[in-house]
Structures are given as structure tokens and as C-alpha cells.
Design an enzyme around this catalytic site. Structure first.
Site, PDB file in Angstrom:
ATOM      1  N   SER A  91      -5.715   6.341  13.069  1.00 38.61           N
ATOM      2  CA  SER A  91      -6.861   7.168  13.457  1.00 38.61           C
ATOM      3  C   SER A  91      -7.114   8.191  12.361  1.00 38.61           C
ATOM      4  CB  SER A  91      -6.573   7.884  14.778  1.00 38.61           C
ATOM      5  OG  SER A  91      -6.624   6.961  15.828  1.00 38.61           O
ATOM      6  N   HIS A  95     -10.300  -3.360   1.133  1.00 37.77           N
ATOM      7  CA  HIS A  95     -10.194  -4.313   2.236  1.00 37.77           C
ATOM      8  C   HIS A  95     -10.943  -3.856   3.478  1.00 37.77           C
ATOM      9  CE1 HIS A  95      -6.935  -5.327  -0.580  1.00 37.77           C
ATOM     10  NE2 HIS A  95      -7.173  -6.572  -0.222  1.00 37.77           N
ATOM     11  N   HIS A 118       0.818  -1.207   0.000  1.00 43.00           N
ATOM     12  CA  HIS A 118       0.000   0.000   0.000  1.00 43.00           C
ATOM     13  C   HIS A 118       0.858   1.266   0.000  1.00 43.00           C
ATOM     14  CE1 HIS A 118      -3.962   1.846   0.613  1.00 43.00           C
ATOM     15  NE2 HIS A 118      -3.295   2.781   1.261  1.00 43.00           N
ATOM     16  N   HIS A 139     -10.406   1.629  -0.994  1.00 42.70           N
ATOM     17  CA  HIS A 139     -10.608   1.220   0.398  1.00 42.70           C
ATOM     18  C   HIS A 139     -11.326  -0.130   0.395  1.00 42.70           C
ATOM     19  CE1 HIS A 139     -10.394   3.363   4.503  1.00 42.70           C
ATOM     20  NE2 HIS A 139      -9.209   3.261   3.973  1.00 42.70           N
TER      21      HIS A 139
END
Lengths: 229, 737, 88
Positions: free
Chosen positions: B309, B93, B44, B91
Site C-alpha cells: 500500500s 513492470h 528488487h 516502475h
């Protein structure tokens, strides 16, 4: 005339309203930050759409405690012109400047689409440019626009001509099929009993120019402009 | 000390990669350091298996302002001192595990990529793939993803102007959720994700850091789906309200010219954000994890450095500007804390208080080993390609019944059920909203210009021939943009594939990219940004090769932009791109007709890029000269479906002929590429033909726009209300609503 | 018959934007002593089931399958007997 456009954290129709009243309708406007406690030199207040404070807890629930709200109340009580659009309508209800409440759409989904509105009262400061029972096309964009009030309140609204807009079919029928969110009696917008505070779920600022789909929203802003000497 | 396989599995590194780390460091890494390597050497962040391929994309353009792969998004000069900033990201997964939050945080992440350039996000789009809606699990994923996009996007006040949704069995349990964001920035206010001045302060703004998504980058995006369950606690919950105020606050800081650099925190959190910004600037940094505001107690340095986060941004600020920046953040009620500073030694130094907990040269982290992928064409594909389409039986259903069936098929049917859950009007710029045109068009206030956006990829075609699939994705995205009258100026892509270590997947990757490159070169459009998502497999099923291509177009006079719906009764309807309605059965290869009617995915698809170039330029010229009243490309479902859609969108009908009635299946439903249906006022047909001749684009007259009758050559005899009802209700019926 | 009073909340470690925003709203109103807010859902489910053990099992099932999202949420509930169970 000078518009004051109130900005809460999470408001997003502020710039759209600003564009509509300044660029399209050639009026003055300024933003009013939610921390302001004084409102001066303003002819009309706009509480725009958005998700103030993320609409967490309840729509408008946290915004109503912003410092600017007491200034807005004073402005309204002194007869100042106030329009709440979408989230602004929800905040006006939470702040009890308008009766009733807006709850989740009956299909529990957000809806962004054009609606047909019937102008039920063209005697208000917000609709004087329209003819009685005129049909206009204005888009909605909300997840919680389902107007609810107890039957006594609804009766009062009806008897006083306080229901300004109802959702209707393209031919003007006020039926369940044309109701996008489950609002009682297809109510899309109401005015207070003094006639100077209006809330509506549809977005008039989104239909002031042909290139973005229509100009019926101008009727509302132009009526307001007319009503201020 | 040798590291255990469990630990390496946890961070998805191979033993050889660990050995390489030890070799480069000259020692064993400690756990914090190893975690940082794992994150940045993940597919990624590090593009281990795709970098070689990505380098082949054309990136030359006089209007391109960013070097490929160097910034958070690609920026294109659109004149008037403005730049458009664009990127698409997957996005997949996270959405497979928790569809609502996965899709929501996908939107949040791509918006922050655009924000990191100093740009205001002005439009969102999504390219989605799911398994068949007949399965409950796929309906659950579908509804969750759509609600997540709606819940997040609507709250932040950025219009979601469309995209695409397709269904195929290969996406069952492994949905693709690709989110695109477009932004606008004054070119002289554009910000880079860079930290090049030692002594500058690292400010962390936004949400507090919790144990969200630890190992999202390495874990989720590098594994297939058998081992989901234990990865579940990595799911992040988005806070769109924080995102909205973060957008406003950051843009206020950008306007005030207070930044050296701006960077979002996405995959691998603080680690990738700071390491990438400093290594790009040729600097290092020191950071104290104890200064990072935390949502939970007892977080280790490892967890803080790798937390994903959401809704956090890194601001790189000179010491004298820190107070001004923090004051702006405070005005918006956003926590903003100095957590470290830029240093001149090129080393990433992590402290907890005064204790050093890790120190690695930044360049080692950002240069993972690069693998070449070697592909083998599987025999099974050759068999499918050689399938004899002439042997197809005549279908039992009549042509009109087949048309109605295709119009209602989830791949073709109206997606209004979805896009009406997205606010596509906020910011009051949406000129051509979803459902009205081949590309969505937004105006740029203060000018006559507009931007057109379309995303495309036909996975079925890519499966049958990945080269054609890649080329077609580029061609179709650009064609859609051209149909509105806009000139394609940039492409952003999201390469979704299976496990690149498998030779057949590697073959799909290599061929798809080769096709994309060839089409980009032919159409003269650069790839300005993008993202790669690999390991899209579940229970042994590999997804169709799905290189999603999003084209950005620029139109000088947005008032001229053309929709795909017929406009006037009596207009002449032409097919552009061919001088005959072809009855060649080979054009049924990979078609929706073949799958719906014959249950087959087979044949050898093809594309003629030379014709495509002529066609698109002809389209733009026709719009520019205001000769056509509508333009709609023929894609899934073929000519009959394109004519039906133009009728439905325009609330009119069509009457005409297709020539060869005997071979109606390929004529009506064949998916010959490079074709566009246009409607022309009677008094402009001469002008229309002149423009076609000048651009050497073939065309053929098809018929006339009617008030409501829909008929073709006597073999289809229907009405607007019937085709309209099939097309508009298909998705609700498939969902069981 | 039983009434289940079910509380669904986000797991302690999962971000709760709604709770955080409400917390700030409360502090803005002067409730400085607020230490934290977690928001959740409250549901009441009435069941004909008369056997407490079975009812408990069923409510657990309901929570796991639909009412709570086990990936990010947790739940607890109490069962209240609402009528003379079992007249037979």
C-alpha cells in the site's frame, strides 16, 4: 502591508506566494492554517494554488467547509482584500464568493505554460498599476481552469467590468487559439461586484522575478499593496 | 515439509534458494517467514544478480555524505550547510500492467525515498521508453504513463522539470518508466533509515494498509511478461493528496528533531522497511500486525507484512517523543500508530496480538545469495558491428527533407506535448525549464547556486556496443549538465536490462557497467544511488540495454546558466570538440539517421573519454566566463539537428557551412560524440578561442546566427518556420492527436 | 432502443483515495454515521439496438474494452427500454 496566506491540506503555492510577497516585494506575511476561525491584523488574504483535499469530488468542494472559510467570508464581506489564485479561485467559486465555476480543461489535459493576458479592467484594486488593455505574461498550471457561468452571469460580469483578465494572443487578440482551457470568452480572472475579491487561474506569484521567466506578476501584488492605505 | 513449486513460483524463489533458507534457519520457514524471505531475496530488494556489478561503481567523493546502498538516496554536500539528495528508480513492470497507476505510484515511491532522508523534494524527472507510437498498445501505455506522472506529480507540488523519452521496437509492451527525485536538506537535519536503539517505537504513518501490490517486489520485478494476467490484482492505486500531507507532516517532525530514523515503505512494504532499518542499526524488532491500521477486513499477517500500500512511512521514535510526533501527524490529519518496537536481539519477530507468527534473524533476510553474472557476446552483435556503412546507398530524399523527417521523429521532436502536462514551475525555482536547455536548472533560494539535472541513455548505441552505450550515457548526462555551466557532482542510475540469467543479457549488463565505471572515473563523478530493473522482456523480446544515467550538476552562479537556444542574430556559431565537421561514415553507427532513412540499427559506435573530459571542462569555463550565449550538445540526429534545435529554441536561424558537401550524410547527421554547438558574440571570439586553446579543446567555426533563414552549405536551404513546425508537431502527429 | 445506466466503481479491494477523502470531509461536517464512501462513475449510453440480449452483450463489451479498467475497476448496469422497439 500584511498578507495572510491560507493553507489547506494539499495547498502548494503557499510558499511561492510567501516568497513573492516577502522576499521580492518586501511585505509582511503569515500563513493561516485552515483550522483557524479568526483572521486578525491582515490586510489581504491570499488563497494560493494547489490541490486542496486532492481536488477529490470537485476542485475546492471539500476545502470550502474548512473552519477558515467562514472567517474568510466575514473578512470579504467586511471589505477585506482577497485574491484566489488557481485552486484558490476554484475554492472562492465553490464558496460562492465569486460567481461561476471552473471545470475541466476542454482538452481534458493538465496545462502548465505561459499565457498572455489582456487586462480588461485596470480600475480594480488588483490591476491599478497596469494600463487599460495592457498585455502581461503569466503562467498557468491547472487541469480544471475552464471558467463557466450561465449567460446571464457572463453578461453581468461584462457589463460591470468584473472580467479582469482574458487569455489572448501575443498581439492581444482574444481568440480561440489563445484560449488554453476552453473558458467562456477567454476569461482568466474575475472580481466580485464589490471589487474586493478576485480570482484568477494564472499564477502571478510565479512571475515576480526575471530569473524564473518574468516579472509581470508584480503588477498585481503591487496594485494590491497600493490599494491598502 | 518440502515446499511446493507453486508456492516458490508465487514468491519467485528457486528451490536452491529455499534450501538455503532451510539451511540457515535450521528448520523450515513458516508461510509468513517464507514470504519475507521471498520479498527481501527478490532482485528488487536484494540485488542478487547485480550487487557484484554495483560494487564496481566509483563512490569516492569529498562531497558524498552517504555510503553506497546504505540509505534511501545519495546525499551530496553542496555548501552553505545544504545537501542535495537524489535517486532514480524504475516502475517498469507496474506501468506495463496499469500505466496510469504504475507511473503515478512510481513518482510517489521515489518522492518518499527522498523524504526518508528528511529532505524536501524539489524536482522530479522521468526517463521513459516505449515501443513505436504507430502501435495502439504503445500509444495507450504512453498516454497512461504521462497522465499518471502528471496526475500524481502535479498534485504534490513538486515540479517535474523534464527528462527524456525515447522509442524503439524492443520496448513494445515493456515500457521503461524511471522516475527521479531531487531533494534538499540542511545537512545537520538529514535523517537516516536506521533503528539502533532498543526500546524505540516503530510508528506507522500515512495510508491504511490494504491488499495492494502483494508480491510486487518478488513477483512483478522478477518475471517476464508472459504471465501478466494473473498478476493483475497486485496493482496499487496512489493517493497523491495523502503523499502531499505526508511530506509536510514528516518534514515538520524532522525539523523538530524528533526522530531516530525515517524509512519509506516501498517494495515489500513493512517487511523490507523495518528489517532494513533494524539490521542496519544492529538491532531487531517485534511487531504486532493486529495494530497495523487496515483498509480491509480479514487480512492475514502474511498480507499485512507484504502489502505494498502506498503513502506510508515508518518513523523510529524514542518513547518520550511519541506523543509529540503523533500530535504533528494529527494536525495534518494523518493516521499514525505505534505498531512495534526496536529490540536488542537482532531478530525480526512478528506477532498477531500475543501469538507469534514469525521470527527470523534480520541479517539472514538482508543477505540473499549473490550470483555472479557471466556474459557471452552474441555473434549477431558482432555482425551488426561489422556492417559496412560505406556500402549505404545515397538516400533518395534531399538533405533538407531528411532533416525535417528527423526533426519530426518521435526520438528527436519537441516533447512539449508531454512536459506541458507537468507542473514544471511550482516552488518558483525553475530557471531553465524543460525544452530550453540540455539540462534543467533550478535555483536554490537564499543563495546564488543552482542545480542542473539531466538524464540520458541511448539504447540503440548500447545494443550495438554496451560498453560504449554505458560510457556514453554517463558522458552525455554529464555533458548536458556541463553545457548549462554546471559541474557534475553525482550520478544516480537505473540499470534496465532483460533476464540476467541469459548470457547475452549478462554480457550487456557487465559491459554497460564497465563502460559507466570507466566514464565515471574519467569524469571524476561518483555514483551515489540507483536502482536495478531486470527481466524487462516481453514475448521473447529483450529490451535494449538501457542503463539510464542521471547527472546532478552544481553551478555557483545560477544567473550565468546557459540555455541551448541561440540568443542574438549575428553571433558566431562554433562546433566544440572537433576541428573539422567529420565526414566519416562510421559516425553513422547507431544513428537516428541510419534507422529512419535506411531502416538499420548497425555499426560500431565509439567514444573518446579523454576528449570528453576536455570538452566538458571547456564548456563550463566558457559559461563561467560568460563567453558563450548558448550551448547545445550534438546527440541524436547529429550536427544538423543540433543547429536546428538551437535555432528553434532561440527563435532565430543559422547560416553556415559544414565543409565536405559530397559526404553530407555523416557530416550533417553523423552522431560523433563529444561535440557541442555554441554561439558567441562577435566581440568575444578572441576570448572564446583563448579558453579553447587553454583547455586544449578543438573547435571549428560553422557559421552565423540569422534572423530566420536556415541554410547549410547550399545543400540545406530552409527557414525557421519550417524546421520549427516539423520539430514542434512531430509528437502530436505520431500520437494521432 | 435501450438506455444503459452504467456504474463503474473501483473493485472493493482496490484503494479509493477519493472515496476516503470524501468520507473524511463528510465526517468533518458532522455526518459521524458515515461508514464508508466509494466513488465511481455513472454513464448513460443510448443504443439503437432493439434486442435486449444483444444490447446487453454490447454494453458488456463496451465496459470491458473501454468504460471500465478491468485491472482495477468493476461495473454493473441496467438496461431501460426507451421506445417501442422494432416497428417492423
Amino acid at each position: 502591508m500584511r498578507f495572510g496566506i491560507v493553507v489547506f491540506p494539499g495547498t502548494w503555492s503557499d510558499t511561492d506566494c510567501y516568497h513573492a510577497v516577502t522576499e521580492v516585494l518586501n511585505q509582511d506575511a503569515q500563513y493561516i492554517w485552515h483550522q483557524e476561525s479568526n483572521i486578525r491584523d491582515i490586510d489581504c488574504l491570499v488563497l494560493p494554488g494547489g490541490f486542496s483535499y486532492g481536488d477529490y469530488l470537485r476542485t475546492g468542494a471539500i476545502a470550502r467547509f474548512s473552519p477558515v472559510m467562514s472567517a474568510i467570508k466575514k473578512f470579504a464581506n467586511d471589505g477585506g482584500l482577497v485574491i484566489g489564485i488557481c485552486n484558490g479561485f476554484q475554492i472562492l467559486c465553490e464558496a460562492q464568493l465569486l460567481p461561476g465555476v471552473l471545470i475541466r480543461n476542454d482538452d481534458l489535459r493538465f496545462r502548465c505554460e505561459w499565457t498572455n493576458l489582456k487586462i480588461e479592467n485596470n480600475g480594480t484594486k488588483f490591476t491599478s498599476r497596469a494600463s487599460q488593455k495592457e498585455l502581461i505574461k503569466v503562467p498557468i498550471s491547472h487541469g480544471e481552469g475552464n471558467y463557466y457561468a450561465d449567460s446571464k452571469t457572463i453578461d453581468t460580469l461584462n457589463n460591470n467590468g468584473q472580467v479582469v483578465f482574458r487569455y489572448c494572443s501575443p498581439s492581444g487578440q482574444i481568440d480561440a487559439e489563445s484560449n488554453p482551457n476552453g473558458s467562456i470568452e477567454n476569461i482568466a480572472g474575475i472580481v466580485n461586484d464589490q471589487g474586493n475579491v478576485m480570482g484568477m487561474m494564472p499564477h502571478p506569484e510565479r512571475c515576480c522575478e526575471e530569473i524564473i521567466g518574468g516579472t509581470d506578476g508584480r503588477i498585481i501584488f503591487e496594485s494590491m499593496i497600493d490599494s491598502v492605505p | 515439509m518440502p515446499v511446493s513449486k507453486e508456492i516458490l513460483d508465487e514468491i519467485a524463489l528457486k528451490q536452491e534458494e529455499y534450501d538455503e533458507i532451510v539451511r540457515r534457519l535450521g528448520r523450515e520457514p513458516n508461510s509468513v517467514e517464507l514470504g519475507m524471505f521471498g520479498a527481501l531475496w527478490s532482485e528488487h530488494c536484494g540485488y542478487k544478480h547485480s550487487k557484484q556489478l554495483l560494487r564496481t561503481f566509483p563512490s569516492e567523493s569529498p562531497y558524498l555524505l552517504t555510503a553506497p546502498g546504505q540509505e534511501n538516496a545519495g546525499a551530496i554536500d553542496i555548501g552553505d550547510g545544504l545537501s542535495a539528495v537524489i535517486k532514480v528508480e524504475s516502475h517498469n513492470h507496474p506501468s506495463a500492467i496499469e500505466p496510469y497507476q504504475g507511473a503515478a505510484t512510481g513518482v510517489g515511491g521515489i518522492v518518499r525515498d527522498i523524504l526518508a532522508m528528511g529532505a524536501r523534494p524539489i524536482a522530479l524527472m522521468n526517463s521513459l521508453r516505449f515501443g513505436p507510437l504507430s502501435e495502439q498498445q504503445n500509444r495507450h501505455l504512453f498516454n497512461g504513463v504521462v497522465s499518471g506522472i502528471s496526475g500524481y506529480g502535479n498534485c504534490i507540488g513538486v515540479p517535474d522539470i523534464g527528462g527524456e523519452i525515447a522509442f524503439a521496437p524492443s520496448y513494445s509492451g515493456n515500457p521503461l518508466v524511471n522516475a527521479l527525485c531531487l531533494g534538499i536538506v540542511r545537512s545537520n537535519e538529514m535523517v537516516r533509515a536506521i533503528a539502533s536503539t532498543p526500546g524505540n517505537i516503530l510508528l506507522l504513518a500515512g495510508a491504511e494498509t490494504g491488499r495492494d501490490g502483494i508480491h510486487g517486489a518478488s513477483g512483478l520485478a522478477s518475471r517476464t511478461f508472459e504471465e501478466d494476467i494473473e498478476l493483475r490484482p497486485t496493482v496499487q492505486v496512489g493517493n497523491p493528496f495523502m503523499e502531499k500531507i505526508l511530506i509536510e507532516a514528516c518534514l515538520e517532525v524532522v525539523k523538530a528533531n524528533l526522530l531516530e530514523g525515517l524509512q519509506d515503505l516501498g517494495a515489500a512494504g513493512l517487511t523490507s522497511s523495518i528489517v532494513e532499518a533494524t539490521t542496519k542499526g544492529g538491532t531487531g524488532f517485534k511487531l504486532d500486525v493486529a495494530l497495523v491500521p487496515r483498509r480491509e477486513s480479514g487480512m492475514s499477517p502474511y498480507e499485512i507484512m507484504l502489502s505494498e500500500s502506498q503513502e506510508r512511512m515508518l518513523l523510529i521514535v524514542s518513547p518520550e517523543n511519541v506523543t509529540t510526533v503523533t500530535n504533528i501527524m494529527e494536525k495534518w490529519d494523518i493516521p499514525c500508530t505505534a505498531i512495534g518496537e526496536v529490540t536488542g536481539d537482532g531478530i525480526a519477530r512478528i506477532f498477531e496480538g500475543s501469538n507469534p507468527v514469525g521470527a527470523v534473524p534480520g541479517g539472514m533476510l538482508t543477505h540473499p545469495p549473490i550470483y555472479e553474472v557471466f556474459g557471452d557476446k552474441p555473434n549477431s552483435i558482432a555482425e551488426l558491428q561489422n556492417y559496412d556503412l560505406k556500402s549505404l546507398p545515397t538516400p533518395a530524399d534531399a538533405p533538407y527533407d531528411i532533416l525535417l523527417k528527423l526533426l519530426a521523429s518521435p526520438n528527436i521532436t519537441s516533447k512539449e506535448f508531454v512536459y506541458r502536462q507537468y507542473d514544471h514551475q511550482v516552488q518558483t525555482n525553475t530557471v531553465l525549464p524543460p525544452g530550453t536547455a540540455d539540462a534543467a536548472v533550478v535555483r536554490i533560494k537564499g543563495s546564488d547556486k543552482g542545480l542542473a539535472l539531466s538524464s540520458d541513455c541511448n539504447g540503440r548505441i548500447g545494443y550495438l556496443d554496451p560498453f560504449v552505450g554505458g560510457a556514453l550515457a554517463v558522458a552525455e548526462a554529464c555533458r548536458n549538465v556541463s553545457c548549462t555551466g554546471a559541474t557534475p557532482v553525482a550520478i544516480t542510475d537505473c540499470l534496465n536490462f532483460g533476464n540476467p540469467e541469459k548470457p547475452d543479457v549478462a554480457y550487456q549488463m557487465v559491459e554497460s557497467v564497465r563502460g559507466m565505471v570507466e566514464a565515471c572515473n574519467s569524469l571524476n563523478v561518483p555514483v551515489v544511488s540507483g536502482n536495478v530493473s531486470l527481466y524487462n522482456e516481453t514475448k521473447g523480446t529483450v529490451i535494449y540495454p538501457t542503463p539510464v544515467v542521471c547527472a546532478l550538476g552544481l553551478i555557483d552562479d545560477v544567473n550565468k546558466a546557459v540555455s541551448s537556444g541561440f540568443r542574438n542574430e549575428g553571433d558566431s556559431v562554433f562546433l566544440l570538440g572537433s576541428d573539422v565537421v567529420s565526414a566519416d561514415v562510421n559516425y553513422l553507427a547507431g544513428s537516428e539517421y541510419l534507422e529512419i532513412v535506411h531502416g538499420l540499427v548497425a555499426g560500431q559506435p565509439s567514444i573518446d573519454l579523454g576528449l570528453e573530459v576536455k570538452l566538458q571542462s571547456c564548456c563550463r569555463s566558457l559559461v563561467e566566463n560568460q563567453v558563450v550565449n548558448s550551448a547545445h550538445d550534438c546527440s541524436e540526429g547529429g550536427l544538423a539537428v543540433a543547429l536546428a534545435e538551437s535555432s528553434i529554441i532561440g527563435n532565430l536561424g543559422f547560416s553556415g557551412s559544414i565543409g565536405n558537401r559530397d559526404h553530407w550524410a555523416p557530416s550533417l547527421f553523423g552522431e560523433q560524440p563529444s561535440r557541442v554547438v555554441v554561439s558567441v558574440s562577435k566581440d568575444k571570439t578572441h576570448q572564446f578561442k583563448d579558453i579553447c586553446y587553454v583547455s586544449n579543446t578543438p573547435f571549428v567555426w560553422l557559421g552565423t546566427v540569422t534572423s530566420g533563414e536556415f541554410s547549410i552549405s547550399g545543400i540545406i536551404d530552409g527557414s525557421l518556420s519550417e524546421i520549427s513546425s516539423a520539430w514542434k508537431t512531430g509528437l502530436s502527429i505520431a500520437l494521432g492527436e | 432502443m435501450y438506455l444503459a445506466k452504467i456504474y463503474v466503481t473501483l473493485k472493493p479491494t482496490v484503494n479509493d483515495p477519493q472515496g476516503r477523502t470524501i468520507e473524511r470531509g463528510l465526517k468533518g461536517l458532522g455526518f459521524e454515521s458515515v461508514k464508508g464512501v466509494r466513488a465511481g462513475k455513472y454513464l448513460e449510453i443510448a443504443t439503437y439496438e432493439n434486442n435486449k440480449v444483444t444490447a446487453e452483450k454490447q454494453i458488456n463489451d463496451m465496459c470491458n474494452k473501454l468504460l471500465a479498467n478491468p485491472i482495477i475497476e468493476e461495473y454493473h448496469f441496467e438496461l431501460v427500454q426507451t421506445q417501442e422497439s422494432n416497428s417492423a
